[in-house]
Design an enzyme around this catalytic site. Structure first.
Site, PDB file in Angstrom:
ATOM      1  N   ASP A  15       0.820  -1.208   0.000  1.00  0.00           N
ATOM      2  CA  ASP A  15       0.000   0.000   0.000  1.00  0.00           C
ATOM      3  C   ASP A  15       0.854   1.259   0.000  1.00  0.00           C
ATOM      4  OD1 ASP A  15      -1.977  -1.858   0.226  1.00  0.00           O
ATOM      5  OD2 ASP A  15      -2.841  -1.074   2.076  1.00  0.00           O
ATOM      6  N   ASP A  58      10.594   4.807  14.300  1.00  0.00           N
ATOM      7  CA  ASP A  58      10.083   3.544  14.810  1.00  0.00           C
ATOM      8  C   ASP A  58       8.746   3.811  15.494  1.00  0.00           C
ATOM      9  OD1 ASP A  58       9.574   1.167  16.264  1.00  0.00           O
ATOM     10  OD2 ASP A  58      11.716   0.743  16.422  1.00  0.00           O
ATOM     11  N   SER A 129      -8.814  -2.332   9.475  1.00  0.00           N
ATOM     12  CA  SER A 129      -8.861  -3.585   8.721  1.00  0.00           C
ATOM     13  C   SER A 129     -10.185  -4.309   8.879  1.00  0.00           C
ATOM     14  CB  SER A 129      -7.727  -4.500   9.201  1.00  0.00           C
ATOM     15  OG  SER A 129      -7.864  -5.812   8.707  1.00  0.00           O
ATOM     16  N   GLU A 131     -10.355  -7.320   9.278  1.00  0.00           N
ATOM     17  CA  GLU A 131     -10.126  -8.355  10.285  1.00  0.00           C
ATOM     18  C   GLU A 131     -10.722  -7.957  11.633  1.00  0.00           C
ATOM     19  OE1 GLU A 131      -8.664 -11.419  10.269  1.00  0.00           O
ATOM     20  OE2 GLU A 131      -8.375 -11.397   8.091  1.00  0.00           O
ATOM     21  N   TYR A 153      -3.914  -9.840  15.785  1.00  0.00           N
ATOM     22  CA  TYR A 153      -3.804  -8.750  14.813  1.00  0.00           C
ATOM     23  C   TYR A 153      -5.100  -7.952  14.767  1.00  0.00           C
ATOM     24  CZ  TYR A 153      -3.888  -6.476  10.225  1.00  0.00           C
ATOM     25  OH  TYR A 153      -4.021  -5.568   9.211  1.00  0.00           O
ATOM     26  N   HIS A 183      -7.057  -6.456   0.089  1.00  0.00           N
ATOM     27  CA  HIS A 183      -6.663  -5.852  -1.176  1.00  0.00           C
ATOM     28  C   HIS A 183      -5.285  -6.372  -1.550  1.00  0.00           C
ATOM     29  CE1 HIS A 183      -5.810  -3.266   2.254  1.00  0.00           C
ATOM     30  NE2 HIS A 183      -4.747  -2.775   1.609  1.00  0.00           N
TER      31      HIS A 183
END
Length: 341
Positions: A15, A58, A129, A131, A153, A183
């Site tokens: 992405d 980070d 997401s 998910e 996740y 995607h």
């Protein structure tokens, strides 16, 4: 007129590359946040998009994110960085939670603090997401569907999603979340099942391997083209008011259907002898059916997907076929890899 500036975390991923291409095509100055100097994909980024300015940071280190904000001075921040391989999240739930969940909080806080110091609005995009829906409570899934994640996740993504909403409501930040359904593209990592299939099919067609081992062939997903989906990210940050949007095709397909089209692309009609089901690849808690409705995005953003499921699968197989030096069905594979704009 001064060019807009954007900072993208996770820029070396699928992405991130498509989004950077899109923003560069629109005249943006693009900065990419990269963790450390040994990132294995950094050379690819520099080769593919030399115009991108790289800054080290980070997501687990707020001070490095503040430094990155000061250097990039962005008008828009796209937070795509995460540990995004779902299967790995069971193996290392702590790190997944810290990066995929806690990293969102750190990035939001860096944006908030920078805005206060610089007196400059920064619009923020969070990569949420599908998910998060997990054990789906309604079909299709929309922005108001109850979230019931089924993996570490997914749980981490829910945390980041609600934290983005909280910063929007608490501090008035222009912070939007895109609840993106699956995607894919030729740039997808080889650890993901779609790319695992397309690469295996290409290697089978060129005689370099004979079979591929997969998990649940009946799992269903709403698959779209990553190049289309990054355009939706961009459009969200062009709106007067921040909001959350489901980005999906509204179609669901099984792994079996993906296999059908992938093998047909190389002229193999019966793939049963080339595919082995291996229980090791089953998830501890499976997400069986994901299908989204992007009505809100279509009405408010004017966004619609342009690449169909069969076109996506063929694009991926033909790209891998070209990389393997084969032509499969006799055609010269020329997949169209677009920036989504």
């Amino acid at each position: 007129m001064t060019a807009k500036r954007a900072l993208i975390t996770g820029i070396t991923g699928q992405d991130g590359l498509y989004l950077a291409e899109l923003l560069l095509s629109k005249g943006y100055e693009v900065w990419g946040l990269v963790r450390g100097q040994n990132n294995p994909k950094l050379d690819l980024l520099r080769e593919t998009l030399p115009e991108v300015k790289v800054v080290t940071g980070d997501l687990l280190d707020l001070s490095s994110l503040m430094k990155s904000m000061t250097l990039a001075r962005p008008d828009e921040v796209y937070n795509l960085g995460a540990i995004s391989f779902v299967a790995y999240s069971w193996e290392n739930a702590r790190l997944t939670t810290d990066v995929t969940g806690g990293g969102v909080l750190n990035m939001l806080e860096a944006v908030r603090l920078y805005q206060d110091i610089a007196d400059h609005e920064v619009r923020f995009y969070q990569a949420s997401s599908s998910e998060m829906f997990g054990r789906v409570q309604e079909v299709p899934q929309s922005e108001t569907t109850l979230l019931w994640p089924r993996s570490p996740y997914g749980v981490a993504k829910v945390y980041g999603h609600y934290m983005t909403i909280n910063y929007r409501e608490s501090y008035g930040m222009h912070a939007s979340s895109g609840i993106l359904f699956n995607h894919e593209s030729p740039r997808r990592g080889v650890e993901f099942v779609t790319r695992k299939i397309s690469m295996a099919v290409a290697r089978i067609a060129t005689g370099k391997q004979t079979s591929v081992s997969l998990g649940n062939l009946d799992a269903k997903r709403d698959w779209g083209f990553a190049g289309d989906y990054v355009e939706a990210m961009y459009l969200m940050l062009q709106q007067d008011a921040a909001d959350d949007y489901v980005i999906s095709t509204g179609e669901t397909h099984s792994i079996r259907e993906f296999l059908d089209i992938a093998f047909e692309t190389v002229g193999i009609s019966d793939w049963s002898g080339h595919v082995h089901v291996d229980p090791r690849f089953f998830r501890p808690a499976e997400v069986d059916l994901l299908i989204g409705t992007s009505t809100k995005a279509q009405e408010k953003l004017g966004w619609t997907p342009t690449v169909s499921f069969p076109e996506l699968v063929k694009m991926m197989v033909e790209s891998d076929l070209a990389a393997e030096g084969g032509t499969g069905t006799g055609r010269i594979p020329t997949p169209e890899i677009r920036a989504g704009a």
